[in-house]
Enzyme design. Structure first.
Site, PDB file in Angstrom:
ATOM      1  N   HIS A 167       1.339   5.450  -1.707  1.00 59.44           N
ATOM      2  CA  HIS A 167       0.809   6.469  -2.490  1.00 59.44           C
ATOM      3  C   HIS A 167       2.337   6.944  -3.385  1.00 59.44           C
ATOM      4  O   HIS A 167       3.141   7.753  -2.485  1.00 59.44           O
ATOM      5  CB  HIS A 167       0.340   7.728  -1.662  1.00 59.44           C
ATOM      6  CG  HIS A 167      -0.805   7.196  -0.900  1.00 59.44           C
ATOM      7  ND1 HIS A 167      -2.036   7.379  -1.684  1.00 59.44           N
ATOM      8  CD2 HIS A 167      -1.039   6.574  -0.003  1.00 59.44           C
ATOM      9  CE1 HIS A 167      -3.071   6.928  -0.614  1.00 59.44           C
ATOM     10  NE2 HIS A 167      -2.477   6.204   0.479  1.00 59.44           N
TER      11      HIS A 167
ATOM     12  N   HIS B  82     -10.117   0.994   2.433  1.00 64.23           N
ATOM     13  CA  HIS B  82      -9.951   1.984   3.455  1.00 64.23           C
ATOM     14  C   HIS B  82     -11.113   1.817   4.570  1.00 64.23           C
ATOM     15  O   HIS B  82     -12.260   2.510   4.084  1.00 64.23           O
ATOM     16  CB  HIS B  82     -10.090   3.565   2.875  1.00 64.23           C
ATOM     17  CG  HIS B  82      -9.589   4.784   4.063  1.00 64.23           C
ATOM     18  ND1 HIS B  82      -8.453   5.332   3.847  1.00 64.23           N
ATOM     19  CD2 HIS B  82     -10.443   5.011   4.852  1.00 64.23           C
ATOM     20  CE1 HIS B  82      -8.379   6.158   5.044  1.00 64.23           C
ATOM     21  NE2 HIS B  82      -9.378   5.935   5.540  1.00 64.23           N
TER      22      HIS B  82
ATOM     23  N   ASN C 151      -5.653   7.073  -5.748  1.00 70.54           N
ATOM     24  CA  ASN C 151      -6.150   8.452  -5.420  1.00 70.54           C
ATOM     25  C   ASN C 151      -5.709   9.784  -5.984  1.00 70.54           C
ATOM     26  O   ASN C 151      -5.232  10.650  -5.389  1.00 70.54           O
ATOM     27  CB  ASN C 151      -6.589   8.634  -4.030  1.00 70.54           C
ATOM     28  CG  ASN C 151      -5.257   8.633  -3.293  1.00 70.54           C
ATOM     29  OD1 ASN C 151      -4.192   8.185  -3.619  1.00 70.54           O
ATOM     30  ND2 ASN C 151      -5.380   9.258  -2.282  1.00 70.54           N
TER      31      ASN C 151
ATOM     32  N   HIS D 189      -4.077  -0.331   6.315  1.00 76.32           N
ATOM     33  CA  HIS D 189      -3.720   0.459   7.300  1.00 76.32           C
ATOM     34  C   HIS D 189      -4.557   0.409   8.667  1.00 76.32           C
ATOM     35  O   HIS D 189      -4.974   1.042   9.054  1.00 76.32           O
ATOM     36  CB  HIS D 189      -3.438   1.743   6.847  1.00 76.32           C
ATOM     37  CG  HIS D 189      -4.583   2.551   6.137  1.00 76.32           C
ATOM     38  ND1 HIS D 189      -5.878   2.526   6.537  1.00 76.32           N
ATOM     39  CD2 HIS D 189      -4.489   3.016   4.883  1.00 76.32           C
ATOM     40  CE1 HIS D 189      -6.476   3.257   5.462  1.00 76.32           C
ATOM     41  NE2 HIS D 189      -5.677   3.368   4.476  1.00 76.32           N
TER      42      HIS D 189
ATOM     43  N   LEU E 135      -4.782   9.697   8.025  1.00 75.85           N
ATOM     44  CA  LEU E 135      -5.900   8.836   8.162  1.00 75.85           C
ATOM     45  C   LEU E 135      -5.789   7.431   7.687  1.00 75.85           C
ATOM     46  O   LEU E 135      -5.222   7.239   6.782  1.00 75.85           O
ATOM     47  CB  LEU E 135      -6.860   9.514   7.350  1.00 75.85           C
ATOM     48  CG  LEU E 135      -7.355  10.919   7.859  1.00 75.85           C
ATOM     49  CD1 LEU E 135      -8.238  11.641   6.851  1.00 75.85           C
ATOM     50  CD2 LEU E 135      -8.071  10.751   9.107  1.00 75.85           C
TER      51      LEU E 135
ATOM     52  N   LYS F 106      -9.628  -0.447  -5.094  1.00 78.41           N
ATOM     53  CA  LYS F 106      -9.609   0.243  -3.813  1.00 78.41           C
ATOM     54  C   LYS F 106     -10.974   0.857  -3.748  1.00 78.41           C
ATOM     55  O   LYS F 106     -11.483   1.475  -4.286  1.00 78.41           O
ATOM     56  CB  LYS F 106      -8.623   1.505  -3.928  1.00 78.41           C
ATOM     57  CG  LYS F 106      -8.567   2.176  -2.633  1.00 78.41           C
ATOM     58  CD  LYS F 106      -7.992   1.245  -1.633  1.00 78.41           C
ATOM     59  CE  LYS F 106      -8.015   2.159  -0.232  1.00 78.41           C
ATOM     60  NZ  LYS F 106      -6.768   2.518   0.252  1.00 78.41           N
TER      61      LYS F 106
ATOM     62  N   HIS G  15       0.853  -1.194  -0.110  1.00 84.91           N
ATOM     63  CA  HIS G  15       0.092   0.040   0.033  1.00 84.91           C
ATOM     64  C   HIS G  15       0.846   1.390  -0.150  1.00 84.91           C
ATOM     65  O   HIS G  15       1.436   1.494   1.023  1.00 84.91           O
ATOM     66  CB  HIS G  15      -1.028  -0.069   1.264  1.00 84.91           C
ATOM     67  CG  HIS G  15      -1.850   1.253   1.228  1.00 84.91           C
ATOM     68  ND1 HIS G  15      -3.352   0.888   1.575  1.00 84.91           N
ATOM     69  CD2 HIS G  15      -1.742   2.460   1.154  1.00 84.91           C
ATOM     70  CE1 HIS G  15      -3.718   2.193   1.746  1.00 84.91           C
ATOM     71  NE2 HIS G  15      -2.703   3.046   1.109  1.00 84.91           N
TER      72      HIS G  15
ATOM     73  N   ASP H  25       1.618   2.771   3.597  1.00 82.36           N
ATOM     74  CA  ASP H  25       0.760   4.204   3.324  1.00 82.36           C
ATOM     75  C   ASP H  25       1.586   5.250   3.190  1.00 82.36           C
ATOM     76  O   ASP H  25       1.277   6.378   3.776  1.00 82.36           O
ATOM     77  CB  ASP H  25      -0.350   4.059   4.300  1.00 82.36           C
ATOM     78  CG  ASP H  25      -1.552   4.752   4.145  1.00 82.36           C
ATOM     79  OD1 ASP H  25      -1.540   5.342   2.896  1.00 82.36           O
ATOM     80  OD2 ASP H  25      -2.023   5.216   5.048  1.00 82.36           O
TER      81      ASP H  25
ATOM     82  N   ALA I 159      -3.738  15.037   5.427  1.00 85.89           N
ATOM     83  CA  ALA I 159      -3.311  13.677   6.078  1.00 85.89           C
ATOM     84  C   ALA I 159      -2.191  12.902   5.316  1.00 85.89           C
ATOM     85  O   ALA I 159      -2.400  12.609   4.072  1.00 85.89           O
ATOM     86  CB  ALA I 159      -4.554  13.057   6.227  1.00 85.89           C
TER      87      ALA I 159
HETATM   88  O1  DOR Z   1      -3.090   9.679   5.576  1.00 82.04           O
HETATM   89  C1  DOR Z   1      -3.673   9.445   4.444  1.00 82.04           C
HETATM   90  N1  DOR Z   1      -3.000  10.019   3.429  1.00 82.04           N
HETATM   91  N2  DOR Z   1      -4.549   8.611   4.466  1.00 82.04           N
HETATM   92  C2  DOR Z   1      -5.030   8.141   3.305  1.00 82.04           C
HETATM   93  O2  DOR Z   1      -6.395   7.338   3.169  1.00 82.04           O
HETATM   94  C3  DOR Z   1      -4.805   8.965   2.093  1.00 82.04           C
HETATM   95  C4  DOR Z   1      -3.342   9.268   2.002  1.00 82.04           C
HETATM   96  C5  DOR Z   1      -3.210  10.337   1.002  1.00 82.04           C
HETATM   97  O3  DOR Z   1      -3.423  10.046  -0.025  1.00 82.04           O
HETATM   98  O4  DOR Z   1      -2.498  11.201   1.223  1.00 82.04           O
HETATM   99 ZN    ZN Z   2      -3.313   5.298   1.476  1.00 81.23          ZN
END
Ligand code: DOR
Ligand code: ZN
Length: 347
Positions: free
Chosen positions: A19, A140, A45, A178, A223, A103, A17, A251, A267
């Protein structure tokens, strides 16, 4: 007492997981993940989100183009579920190898989730199809009901959404992403089949006090938000148990410092620069370094039905420095434990 282990060799690990973002931020962060991991499940995302096989393939190509020239890192793409996504498109992308999982973001749960799913009934045909073809659903797991306390949103999600989901689709492979609570770890352990969970390094390392230590600490805000110490201890117990249902998912979610140090800060924690070392510290402190390979390199592939990586990495007990900041765009990213020394390093 056993002599402490100072060196371990494991199969090359994966990050289930992450980003990686897009554009200039992708250029900055891709190499960090590729240095440590053979593969990673890449979150969809973006703006706009990745909802078509064509978009996923194009994003994968941009990720490959952002890697160091000698890298064999393999991005494993995901599709972002919306209320209107067609089951045929989800299956087509999966059959073509454009993505390995879908997702589920409850609408408005987190960063770029405005197009997420408003109601599980809306995606029933997609979930039925995924169950039939054996495609993984990455979830999520937080409710978005503003009446629910932010620290309870994961536990309430289990009752309101995850239990109904597992009952309606008993053969669907679900990753509870997560996880941050004892309730989530217990729920995963209560299900013998088809339910796994990723655990981040930061949720294993900090509790919610870290957000308020001497003042507001936006670089510890993510988050789902970190919870009480008893939850962190439950996560450490689950992750370091060797149980096949728990696996590594950082994450890692980079945001510019100016976007986090703001009246409405974003977040996400950036852990990719030192992820494997952060996890190694946790497993070592728990006296469970012998379980690290299962968590980092074996359990994830088994759940996703993918082969274990060829090759190995060696970690040694020796200091490694976390950068104080990482330049990005005209600003910078502050990594988790910025400027600190960790007690393990990748050899
Ligand atoms: O803290 C987070 N950041 N939680 C998420 O679910 C998304 C992520 C983000 O894309 O920045
Ligand atoms: Zn994430």
């Amino acid at each position: 007492m056993n002599k402490p282990v100072d060196r371990i060799t494991l199969r090359r690990p994966d990050d289930w997981h992450v980003h990686l973002r897009d554009g200039p931020m992708l250029q900055v962060v891709a190499g960090y993940t590729a240095r440590q991991f053979a593969r990673a499940i890449v979150m969809p995302n973006l703006t706009p989100p990745v909802t078509t096989a064509v978009a996923a393939a194009a994003y994968a190509a941009r990720i490959r183009a952002a890697l160091p020239p000698d890298s064999d890192f393999q991005p494993l793409m995901t599709c972002y579920l919306t209320d209107t996504l067609e089951a045929d498109e989800v299956e087509r992308g999966w059959q073509q190898g454009a993505w390995v999982a879908a997702k589920l973001y409850p609408a408005h749960a987190t960063t770029n989730s405005a197009h997420g799913v408003t109601n599980l009934d809306a995606i029933a045909p997609v979930l039925e199809r995924m169950q039939r073809i054996g495609m993984v659903l990455a979830v999520h797991g937080e409710v978005t009901d503003p009446a629910v306390d932010v620290f309870d949103r994961e536990a309430v999600f289990i009752e309101r959404s995850l239990i109904p989901l597992t009952e309606r689709y008993p053969e669907l492979k679900i990753v509870f992403e997560h996880i941050t609570t004892a309730e989530a770890a217990d729920f995963v352990l209560s299900r013998p089949h088809h339910l796994g969970a990723t655990v981040t390094a930061h949720h294993l390392a900090i509790n919610r006090n870290a957000m308020f230590q001497g003042g507001i600490r936006p670089h510890h805000y993510c988050l789902p938000v970190a919870k009480r110490e008893r939850h962190r201890l439950a996560l450490v117990k689950a992750a370091t148990s060797g149980d096949a249902r728990f696996f590594l998912g950082t994450d890692s979610a980079p945001h510019l410092a100016r976007d986090k140090e703001s009246a409405c800060g974003c977040a996400g924690l950036f852990t990719a620069a030192s992820a494997i070392e952060l996890y190694a510290e946790i497993f070592d402190a728990a006296g469970a370094i012998d379980k690290f390979e299962a968590f980092a390199s074996l359990n994830g592939p088994a759940f996703y039905g993918l082969p274990v990586n060829a090759g190995t990495v060696t970690l040694e007990r020796s200091p490694s420095a976390v950068p104080a900041r990482i330049d990005a765009l005209d600003n910078y990213v502050v990594p988790f434990r910025a400027g600190e020394s960790l007690s393990w390093r990748m050899a």
